[in-house]
Design an enzyme around this catalytic site. Structure first.
Site, short mmCIF file in Angstrom:
data_model
loop_
_atom_site.label_atom_id
_atom_site.label_comp_id
_atom_site.label_asym_id
_atom_site.label_seq_id
_atom_site.Cartn_x
_atom_site.Cartn_y
_atom_site.Cartn_z
CG LEU A 1 -2.06 -0.85 1.37
CD1 LEU A 1 -2.65 -0.75 2.77
CD2 LEU A 1 -3.09 -0.44 0.35
CE1 TYR B 1 -5.27 -7.07 3.95
CE2 TYR B 1 -5.14 -7.27 6.33
CZ TYR B 1 -4.53 -7.27 5.09
OH TYR B 1 -3.19 -7.50 5.00
CB CYS C 1 43.43 -5.20 19.86
SG CYS C 1 42.86 -5.39 18.17
S1 IVH Z 1 -5.44 -3.83 2.13
C1 IVH Z 1 -3.73 -4.20 -2.34
N1 IVH Z 1 -6.11 -3.61 4.63
O1 IVH Z 1 -0.42 -3.54 5.24
C2 IVH Z 1 -3.37 -4.04 -0.92
N2 IVH Z 1 -3.83 -4.11 4.12
O2 IVH Z 1 1.72 -1.79 4.26
C3 IVH Z 1 -4.42 -4.61 -0.06
N3 IVH Z 1 -2.41 -4.47 6.10
O3 IVH Z 1 0.34 -5.34 2.33
C4 IVH Z 1 -4.06 -4.45 1.35
N4 IVH Z 1 -3.98 -4.14 7.61
O4 IVH Z 1 -0.18 -6.66 4.52
C5 IVH Z 1 -5.11 -3.85 3.76
N5 IVH Z 1 -6.86 -3.43 6.82
C6 IVH Z 1 -5.87 -3.68 5.96
C7 IVH Z 1 -4.55 -3.96 6.38
C8 IVH Z 1 -3.56 -4.18 5.42
C9 IVH Z 1 -2.70 -4.45 7.40
C10 IVH Z 1 -1.06 -4.74 5.55
C11 IVH Z 1 -1.04 -5.57 4.29
C12 IVH Z 1 -0.41 -4.66 3.27
C13 IVH Z 1 0.42 -3.78 4.14
C14 IVH Z 1 0.83 -2.50 3.46
#
Ligand code: IVH
Length: 677
Positions: A96, A237, A421
């Site tokens: 993200l 999610y 040393c």
């Molecule tokens: S959506 C296309 N929702 O944060 C990307 N990611 O730093 C869909 N993560 O790769 C990800 N909580 O591993 C999404 N509520 C959430 C999340 C989440 C943690 C992680 C996930 C992502 C990473 C990015």
């Protein structure tokens, strides 16, 4: 960003690329980050800005263009001989975009508004700080679970995921699509994390730095049954699939919940970016009361049609972004820098700070890691520096307040000579650290190695740092084999030692002579040979003698071994000092070869002789190690003594015929995995 010359930009881009790749590896593969997410994001941001300003220096495989990879070694067996099968993701598994600024959240909204004149809403969610997982369900059954890997293919960790209670093997309710993917996060709640670390401390093992590392380390455990006690949880999610029957993301997640899949109860719909910002505001404070770690908030466009229209970049979707919480920081003057020598000779700069309160403790010292890190921060002695704890145990300096730099602040001079040393320090190409090469003459290294030799994961001898110090100061022990010539009379001259303690110590030395070869190899402290590498080398070479005889080329055949490790092993055994240590330890009666059942994971194949034929989802070598790890024997040809013919793809017709003739059971890879549980 201020003005920067072309040549300085080119150099800086190269440095940032190298550093970011190194940190990606530390984070995703080793599960041992050395900088906080915030520092990482700052560096990434700087690289992105420089690449925009100087596109001529931006390389196609820059870390700004790909997600960090958690794949350990694509083709080689891991330390225990088992490798995870790698499976291509049906849809790329992206990361993200993120920001620490609320203004940029408003920019995110403006970009969406420009793309559509239809109304849209957001899904506001907690950003769970764990490790990403992708589950595929077919006909209501869990087909497989993959890690994010490099985004294009991931490790198949289904065997381990089965042990996470909240992930259903079979869906409940009704109406699920024939096949779909659902992605989420595997995380370790704080309570389970603390319990695990307490157990590890008890067992003399290194604690995990934070729950995220603990979760991702656990997910890649070689022995799935160990997963059960780790208390991992999961939240899902993001649903993907062909023609999913939903108009919005929230509908899809609600349907998932109705099928028994774990989803977050903290998510909310927002009608506008203002409502989304209010959600951020609320959780910035309240997240401290949650029983698990979060590192921000994710804001997603809720309407799936608009998500599709917005699409994605190489690295992240345009329809979602993460607002990350800033870790708690303190600003304090940097008084001086010490340069500490470790047991392997690595020299670490450590900052002495004006004591400052930070998240409930007083911080006086912080690691600066290495010269590159000092240069990245452009640190001067006298500067006001930002200190952060960010989930990790040792505080770090994450930035410098340049506006507060005193006129007499000095650029620190990294020493040219070992502070202990006096030997000239060396720095190998591609290595961030400086080393004192005087391994066998530098007192700190000698003592460090003796302490390491006695440590629990090594020889597990009843000697703490203070005992080793005394033995060294008295001149009784300067090298590990000396422990085995210690006499009771000598021990009784140590301060506070009596008959009983001396006897206990001598018997612990005697008893521990039986620790397996792989631990002896770890105990002798060859630079770059940690516990895992020692285990892998021991299993591969079988004895100290064959390892000693291995050339650099032989070592490089093992894909877990790189140049630096191979050089270090060859140099240890080609030096007089290393060879003498090994031969004296052999005379003392330590284990110098693998015993027959070393590396056993289970006895499920006890008494079975297996012939493998064809190709498998793991390499043939890994398959053979797996058979041995479960107590089976490998054989090259089918005979009356064969228990199973394990047939992979393109298995030899001759072997099949012979097995049929002799009535020997032929099993495929899946049946084999069932057999070993
Ligand atoms: S959506 C296309 N929702 O944060 C990307 N990611 O730093 C869909 N993560 O790769 C990800 N909580 O591993 C999404 N509520 C959430 C999340 C989440 C943690 C992680 C996930 C992502 C990473 C990015």
């Amino acid at each position: 960003m201020g003005k920067i010359s072309k040549s300085a930009a080119k150099e800086r881009i190269a440095l940032l690329e190298k550093e970011l790749e190194r940190h990606n590896h530390n984070y995703y593969v080793d599960n041992a980050p050395t900088i906080s997410d915030f520092e990482f994001d700052l560096l990434m941001n700087e690289l992105q800005t420089l690449e925009k300003m100087f596109p001529q220096f931006a390389s196609a495989n820059s870390p700004t263009q790909h997600v960090g990879s958690d794949l350990a070694s694509p083709s080689a067996p891991t330390a225990s001989g088992f490798e995870f099968r790698q499976v291509a993701h049906r849809y790329p598994m992206l990361s993200l975009g993120n920001t620490y600024s609320r203004e940029e959240m408003a920019d995110f909204d403006s970009r969406i508004r420009k793309a559509t004149d239809k109304p849209y809403t957001f899904s506001c969610e907690l950003k769970f700080d764990g490790t990403a997982i992708c589950l595929t369900y077919r006909d209501g059954k869990l087909l497989h679970a993959l890690t994010r890997g490099d985004g294009a293919k991931g490790d198949d960790v289904s065997r381990n995921v089965v042990n996470i209670k909240s992930i259903p093997q079979v869906l409940s309710g009704s109406g699920w699509p024939h096949e779909f993917e659902i992605r989420g996060e595997i995380y370790m709640p704080f309570e389970a994390f603390e319990r695990l670390n307490a157990q590890r401390a008890e067992a003399g093992e290194e604690p995990f730095a934070n729950p995220r590392n603990a979760a991702s380390g656990s997910l890649k455990l070689q022995d799935p049954s160990q997963m059960k006690s780790r208390g991992l949880d999961c939240v899902l999610y993001h649903m993907l699939g062909e023609d999913l029957p939903f108009n919005t993301h929230i509908e899809a997640i609600e349907a998932a919940a109705s099928w028994g899949l774990p989803t977050s109860s903290f998510s909310r719909r927002a009608e506008s970016i203002e409502e989304a910002l209010a959600y951020i505001e609320k959780w910035d404070g309240e997240r401290k009361n949650l029983p698990f770690a979060t590192d921000g908030i994710v804001i997603k466009v809720n309407e799936l049609a608009l998500q599709r229209q917005l699409g994605m970049t190489a690295k992240s979707p345009r329809w979602a972004t993460a607002y990350k919480f800033r870790p708690e920081q303190a600003l304090t003057p940097l008084l001086s820098i010490d340069y500490q020598v470790g047991r392997t000779g690595a020299v670490t700069p450590v900052a002495n700070l004006e004591p400052v309160h930070l998240s409930g403790t007083v911080v006086k010292r912080a690691s600066l890691h290495n010269l590159d890190q000092m240069m990245l921060l452009d640190i001067h002695v006298g500067d006001f520096v930002y200190v952060e704890k960010g989930g990790e145990i040792i505080p770090k300096i994450t930035g410098v307040e340049a506006s507060k730099r005193p006129a007499d602040a000095k650029i620190p001079k990294f020493p040219d000579f070992c502070p202990d040393c006096g030997t000239a320090l060396v720095r190998d190409e591609d290595e961030a650290r400086h080393y004192c090469p005087n391994s066998f003459g530098c007192p700190t290294q000698i003592k460090g190695r003796l302490i390491h030799f006695c440590s629990r994961k090594a020889m597990d001898i009843l000697a703490g740092d203070a005992t080793v110090d005394q033995l060294y100061e008295k001149g009784f022990v300067t090298s590990p084999p000396d422990f085995y010539s210690l006499t009771k009379e000598q021990l009784l001259t140590l301060e506070g030692w009596q008959d009983k303690s001396a006897d206990n110590f001598l018997s612990s030395l005697e008893e521990r002579k039986s620790v397996p070869f792989e631990r002896v190899l770890y105990a002798i402290g060859i630079r770059h040979v940690g516990e895992q590498t020692a285990r892998m080398l021991a299993r591969h070479f079988g004895s100290m003698e064959s390892l000693q005889a291995a050339s650099k080329e032989d070592l490089l055949q093992l894909s877990d071994i790189g140049d630096a490790v191979a050089d270090s092993i060859v140099s240890y055994f080609s030096g007089e000092a290393g060879r003498t240590i090994v031969s004296r330890l052999r005379e003392a009666g330590l284990q110098m070869e693998c015993s027959a059942d070393e590396g056993r994971v289970s006895d499920r194949l006890e008494g079975a002789t297996i012939v493998i034929s064809g190709n498998f989802s793991i390499s043939r070598e890994a398959m053979k190690s797996l058979i041995e790890a479960h107590g089976g024997k490998n054989s090259g040809s089918v005979s009356g003594k064969t228990t199973y013919l394990l047939a992979g793809e393109k298995s030899g017709p001759e072997k099949m015929k012979k097995a049929e003739k002799l009535g020997i059971k032929v099993i495929d890879e899946d049946e084999f995995y069932k057999l070993i549980g």
